[in-house]
Design an enzyme around this catalytic site. Structure first.
Site, PDB file in Angstrom:
ATOM      1  N   CYS A 238       0.833  -1.208   0.000  1.00 42.53           N
ATOM      2  CA  CYS A 238       0.000   0.000   0.000  1.00 42.53           C
ATOM      3  C   CYS A 238       0.864   1.253   0.000  1.00 42.53           C
ATOM      4  O   CYS A 238       0.488   2.284  -0.550  1.00 42.53           O
ATOM      5  CB  CYS A 238      -0.921  -0.002   1.214  1.00 42.53           C
ATOM      6  SG  CYS A 238      -2.247  -1.226   1.109  1.00 42.53           S
TER       7      CYS A 238
ATOM      8  N   CYS B 299      13.142   5.580  -7.059  1.00 41.39           N
ATOM      9  CA  CYS B 299      11.682   5.566  -6.994  1.00 41.39           C
ATOM     10  C   CYS B 299      11.285   6.164  -5.650  1.00 41.39           C
ATOM     11  O   CYS B 299      11.987   7.036  -5.138  1.00 41.39           O
ATOM     12  CB  CYS B 299      11.128   4.154  -7.187  1.00 41.39           C
ATOM     13  SG  CYS B 299      11.639   2.964  -5.920  1.00 41.39           S
TER      14      CYS B 299
END
Length: 402
Positions: free
Chosen positions: A208, A360
């Site tokens: 998540c 990232c």
């Protein structure tokens, strides 16, 4: 008309308190009066709730509605396993905690909130990382285990421990706009491994934290986990044993899958091969690059800047999605955006003779980018360890975290 009881699905609590029904005080009778008016609950059922011991693994998105509703319902003892602190990014969905709790232990925040909801509930805290060494000991004294975890290794650990101890496992999971719900109980039906035999490879399914989740979704799934937990304790209704529910929030649709017990299941089958708990080699979606085993060349942001200041030349590539680039990026450092899903088709845009650094959000997707280009023959590759979150910590505190 009362709810029909299905004897084949009734799970009888197995704690040392089973069979001893604690009396309800006058104040408790007033508090639970709407339960007492239900023929399927009544005084006997409410006393059963008071005697019950439920362990919630995780005090986050799913654990929030689970714990709040179980406490409000009068479950006598709630155990919580967690080792994290409240972060500002939690508040969009983890309604157990508030702004004042940022930086505080989730367990302490949860205990204070539960005490406010219902002072009659006893809270037992297990501030530890659940592992193969402690899971059986922690689980042993509870009647029901409610799985509110957010990663596959812990999910399989919870399942295997429940099978070995004969405990019902009230399972829920969430991701982006989708939820899953079931009750796994090997004595009555299938376990989690009967449906998913092995965890997916590290990094294949984003967490998540990487993929995001709609804030209201854990409220929906966690509340239903609380419902199934109450049904387990009260012995009423038709439990989700052998039934796996899939929820699509965008379409507002439920899909039900039938799950059969697998005779060849490694943990609950006729000839189990998993007879002892074991920890997975990775946790929380963090793979080799983050665990530091050296399989992916990794450079922290501080080292990257030191080498750049020293004259080193790098090609800096952001492999996140465009909407993440809009939140925060390193364009001022010369970064260019090539989302990970497009990397295979855009390798020609990169020069194999150059030293390339991928980044990232946290270092997981960029590690996959390095591995992908290594296989394509690129020799000088780096993963920025910790990603743009680490950049905020080590280089630019004004850079927003998400």
């Amino acid at each position: 008309m009362g709810i029909l009881t299905h004897p084949e699905n009734v799970v009888t609590p197995s704690s040392e308190h089973a069979g001893r029904r604690a009396p309800l005080s006058t104040r408790e009778i007033a508090r639970y009066s709407r339960h007492l008016l239900l023929p399927d609950v009544g005084m006997a059922g409410q006393r059963a709730l008071k005697d019950a011991r439920v362990l919630c693994v995780g005090a986050g998105g799913l654990g929030s509605p689970l714990l709040l509703y179980l406490a409000a319902a009068g479950v006598g003892t709630l155990g919580i396993v967690d080792f994290d602190v409240v972060d500002e990014s939690n508040l969009q969905r983890q309604v157990l905690h508030g702004t004042k709790d940022v930086g505080r232990s989730k367990l302490e925040s949860a205990r204070a909130r539960i005490a406010d909801v219902n002072p009659h509930v006893r809270v037992e805290l297990h501030e530890t990382l659940l592992s193969a060494e402690n899971a059986l000991e922690i689980f042993a004294s509870y009647d029901v285990i409610a799985d509110g975890t957010d990663n596959f290794p812990t999910r399989y650990l919870v399942n295997d421990a429940c099978v070995m101890l004969g405990k019902p496992n009230v399972y829920g999971s969430i991701f982006r706009f989708e939820g899953q719900l079931s009750v796994f109980h090997a004595a009555k039906g299938p376990c989690y491994r009967c449906l998913f035999r092995e965890p997916p490879p590290p990094g294949l399914v984003p967490s998540c934290a990487e993929g995001g989740v709609l804030g209201v979704l854990p409220g929906i799934v966690g509340s239903l986990q609380a419902l199934e937990t109450l049904k387990v304790i009260l012995g009423i209704g038709d439990l989700l044993i052998g039934r796996f529910m899939l929820f699509d929030a965008l379409e507002l649709r439920w899909q039900e899958l039938k799950v059969r017990k697998d005779a060849d299941c490694a943990v609950c089958g006729d000839r189990p091969t998993i007879t002892r708990l074991a920890d997975s080699a990775w946790a929380c979606g963090i793979g080799a690059a983050e665990s530091g085993d050296g399989t992916v060349p990794t450079m922290r942001p501080a080292e990257f800047m030191q080498r750049r200041i020293g004259g080193a030349a790098f090609t800096l590539v952001d492999v996140r999605e465009p909407h993440e680039w809009e939140i925060v990026n390193l364009a001022d450092q010369g970064a260019r955006l090539i989302p990970l899903g497009e990397l295979a088709g855009r390798m020609h845009e990169l020069d194999p003779s150059e030293e390339i650094v991928f980044y990232c959000r946290s270092g997981i997707r960029s590690a996959k980018a390095v591995t992908q280009l290594q296989a394509a023959g690129f020799p000088r590759l780096w993963n920025m360890g910790g990603g743009i979150l680490a950049w905020s910590d080590e280089i630019d505190p004004s850079s927003p975290k998400y």
